[in-house]
Every structure is written in C-alpha cells, then in structure tokens.
Design a protein around this motif. Structure first.
Motif, PDB file in Angstrom:
ATOM      1  N   ASP A 163      -1.012  -0.819  -7.441  1.00  0.00           N
ATOM      2  CA  ASP A 163      -0.197  -1.371  -6.347  1.00  0.00           C
ATOM      3  C   ASP A 163       1.231  -1.672  -6.792  1.00  0.00           C
ATOM      4  O   ASP A 163       2.163  -1.556  -6.005  1.00  0.00           O
ATOM      5  CB  ASP A 163      -0.842  -2.646  -5.792  1.00  0.00           C
ATOM      6  CG  ASP A 163      -1.969  -2.337  -4.823  1.00  0.00           C
ATOM      7  OD1 ASP A 163      -1.827  -1.376  -4.036  1.00  0.00           O
ATOM      8  OD2 ASP A 163      -2.976  -3.053  -4.846  1.00  0.00           O
ATOM      9  N   ARG A 195       6.769   1.079   2.141  1.00  0.00           N
ATOM     10  CA  ARG A 195       6.042   2.001   3.009  1.00  0.00           C
ATOM     11  C   ARG A 195       6.910   2.428   4.192  1.00  0.00           C
ATOM     12  O   ARG A 195       6.545   3.355   4.913  1.00  0.00           O
ATOM     13  CB  ARG A 195       4.784   1.316   3.557  1.00  0.00           C
ATOM     14  CG  ARG A 195       3.771   0.983   2.485  1.00  0.00           C
ATOM     15  CD  ARG A 195       2.571   0.273   3.076  1.00  0.00           C
ATOM     16  NE  ARG A 195       1.576  -0.036   2.056  1.00  0.00           N
ATOM     17  CZ  ARG A 195       0.413  -0.633   2.294  1.00  0.00           C
ATOM     18  NH1 ARG A 195       0.102  -0.985   3.542  1.00  0.00           N
ATOM     19  NH2 ARG A 195      -0.434  -0.864   1.320  1.00  0.00           N
ATOM     20  N   ASP A 215      -0.150   3.605  -2.689  1.00  0.00           N
ATOM     21  CA  ASP A 215      -1.180   4.174  -3.565  1.00  0.00           C
ATOM     22  C   ASP A 215      -2.424   4.493  -2.738  1.00  0.00           C
ATOM     23  O   ASP A 215      -2.635   3.928  -1.663  1.00  0.00           O
ATOM     24  CB  ASP A 215      -1.499   3.272  -4.762  1.00  0.00           C
ATOM     25  CG  ASP A 215      -2.272   2.024  -4.382  1.00  0.00           C
ATOM     26  OD1 ASP A 215      -2.012   1.465  -3.299  1.00  0.00           O
ATOM     27  OD2 ASP A 215      -3.146   1.607  -5.164  1.00  0.00           O
ATOM     28  N   SER A 224      -5.882   4.005  -2.258  1.00  0.00           N
ATOM     29  CA  SER A 224      -7.094   3.258  -2.586  1.00  0.00           C
ATOM     30  C   SER A 224      -8.181   3.507  -1.539  1.00  0.00           C
ATOM     31  O   SER A 224      -9.356   3.482  -1.864  1.00  0.00           O
ATOM     32  CB  SER A 224      -6.796   1.765  -2.712  1.00  0.00           C
ATOM     33  OG  SER A 224      -6.024   1.310  -1.637  1.00  0.00           O
TER      34      SER A 224
HETATM   35 MG   LIG Z   1      -2.028  -0.311  -2.252  1.00  0.00          MG
END
Ligand SMILES: [Mg+2]
Length: 349
Positions: free
Chosen positions: A87, A161, A238, A240
C-alpha cells in the motif's frame, strides 16, 4: 503443524507482556535516517523533514485472512508486512517503518511467535524497513495481527488513485491470478490430507503459484524502476482484491472510463495450466482473484517509449471518457462491463 511434538514449547506466561515484546524484538535494528527513536520508550520518534509522510494499516484475523493449517508462521509474518508495504509503494512512496501488534491465545507457545517474528524481521531486512513499535496481548481464540506501515515521498512524486486522464495507458506489473490459484491448490491438498494424513502432497508443479500465495513480494522495485525511467504514474493502486475492483477504484476516483483488453492480461503458464486443471477461466481469476500485490497504474501516452519492452510492465488498456464506463474488451472483441467481484471478507458463505 503447531502440535509438532519434537519442538520445544515455552508457555507465554513464563515471559509476561514486557518480557515477551523485548524477547521478540531483541534482534531488530533500525537503519532509516528518519527513525530518531524506535522501540524502547513510550513512543517512537520520527523526522521526515520536508518529505510527506505516508501511512497505512491492516488487520489480519485467523480464519478470515489466513489459515494456519497450511500457512507457516514465518510466511505469515512476512506476508503481513508485505500487504502493508504494498500500500505504501502504491502511493509511489518508499516504505520506512512499521509497527506490529498481535493478539494470541495460549495455544501458541513462545516458539511459534519466534517463527512469526523471524518472518517479520526477514521482511524488514529485505525491504530496508525499521520496526519501531507495537503491542502484544492475549486473545480468547485465534491470532490477530495488525501492521501499520509508514513511508515517505516528495509531494510531487505521490501517486493518488484520482489522477488518471482520458487516453492514459493502463499498466500492470508482473502477472495476475497466481496467488488465488495457489490458494486453490493449498485448499485442495488440505482436504486430501483430512481424508488421508499419510498422503504427502506433491506441490512441486505448483511451486510458483503456491509461493505467490504464501510468500508474496511487494513491488518496491517498481517504485525504484519508475523513478529511474523518469515516469510519474498519473494514478496508482495495488492489486489486493483483483484487477476488476482495482480498475473500478481508479475509474471512480479519477472520473474516467476504461477499456481493458482481455488478450493483454499477463498470466503465468502455471496459472493457465492450473486454471485448466480446476476448470476455471484465467481471465476471471485475474479479474477477481486477489492477493497478487502487483501495482496497477496509469501513465501519460507520451511516457510509453520509456516503458516499452520492459519485462516487468504490461500495457493492458487505456482510460476513456467516463460516459463509456469501465469495460473488458474480450478476445472476440465484445465489450463486457467490469464488476467489482473482488474477494470480500464480509460475504456470507
Ligand atoms: Mg491498496
């Protein structure tokens, strides 16, 4: 695994809480210049000077996020750190410190916690991260691990983001679906073992994907690579929970749409063959599998020559106008709207 009779078992009560923390962290040393004071006072002291501080935290619960019947404790410690470092790297930042807190029931002897902390320490050494604090407490049933990771970045390097623009290229690192298929293999072997405990599983053909599940690596190398190539991602996250839900996060936060090309999604040959064996679809696994801890980011088209041909990076699509939505362009060139089918720990069985 925990019932191994040949191993020494020291009960946790013999150490007491303070003795336990001291014992488990005695071999940790600090190396980051930003760490002024690590373990050993009421609080840690850090100094990031002109850099921005990045912070992320995660809670892992036995039976929900991990299964100790096939997850060795050393791997669990390593993975708990990786999940958090991932993260930090997803912000295009460098991870610098972690804290680790655990709650354990008395079914765990001291030796089990030493294994867990050996994995945590290996992660710290490998990634150059300082352990600066944490807590241990008792739990009535299973094990809980909470890791908080800190990192640093200059303000202009931070990747949120929310920065993707129409026509940006969508790029993913490594390959996808391995962690999920590794989990399928481990779950299958666990069932076989229940029926016949003498049956030793042959995991060799699945080594790559089992490792992706048990010992994932966070992509620190990609943050370094992007800096070297002088590529600043316009947005980053990322992976996940699976490619699909991460793409939707980027689209929502950046207010853009996306065209993801099915034939561009990178899959390892082991993932493809294991999907065939389990009668699963590789694209679906990459879209919803999760736990791959790769990075997904967007770049300006002008930066394409800088990343072209790099074996770590695959262009899998591009961002579009918001009105077009987020779509998978299949091999047959039909459009399928992406759905967030990522793994959800709140879903009912
Ligand atoms: Mg993340």
């Amino acid at each position: 695994m925990l019932e191994d009779k040949n191993k020494e078992r020291t009960s946790l009560e013999t150490l007491g809480e303070f003795g336990l923390i001291e014992h488990l962290t005695q071999h940790f040393t600090t190396k980051q210049p930003t760490t002024i004071k690590g373990i050993g006072d009421d609080a840690a002291v850090l100094d990031f000077k002109k850099k921005k501080t990045v912070l992320s935290t995660d809670l892992l619960v036995e039976g929900v996020h991990f299964d100790l019947s096939y997850m060795p404790l050393k791997h669990l410690g390593y993975k708990a750190v990786m999940v958090n470092l991932s993260d930090i790297y997803a912000m295009n930042a460098m991870a610098t410190q972690i804290t680790v807190s655990i709650a354990v029931s008395n079914r765990f002897p001291l030796e089990a916690l030493e294994e867990l902390y050996a994995g945590i320490q290996l992660a710290c050494t490998t990634y150059g991260v300082d352990m600066i604090g944490g807590d241990t407490t008792s739990s009535k049933t299973g094990m809980l691990i909470s890791v908080t990771a800190l990192g640093e970045a200059s303000e202009e390097n931070l990747a949120y983001r929310s920065g993707a623009k129409e026509n940006d290229l969508l790029v993913v690192t490594g390959d996808l679906g391995g962690a999920y298929m590794g989990l399928q293999v481990l779950e299958r072997e666990k069932e076989v073992f229940k029926v016949n405990p003498n049956n030793q599983p042959d995991l060799e053909p699945y080594a790559y994907i089992v490792e992706r599940q048990l010992k994932p690596e966070a992509r620190k190398d990609i943050v370094e690579l992007l800096a070297k190539l002088k590529v600043k991602p316009t947005s980053m996250i990322d992976i996940s929970d699976g490619l699909s839900s991460e793409i939707l996060h980027l689209c929502k936060n950046s207010e853009v749409g996306c065209a993801l090309y099915e034939n561009k999604i990178p899959l390892d040959p082991t993932v493809i063959s294991t999907c065939e064996e389990f009668k699963m679809d590789g694209t679906m696994i990459a879209l919803s599998g999760g736990e791959d801890y790769e990075l997904l980011f967007t770049i300006d088209q002008a930066d394409f020559p800088k990343i072209k041909g790099n074996p770590n990076l695959t262009v899998i699509g591009h961002m579009t106008d918001k009105s077009q939505g987020a779509n998978l362009v299949t091999r047959a060139e039909t459009l399928i709207p992406l759905k967030a089918q990522g793994w959800n720990s709140f879903q009912t069985e």
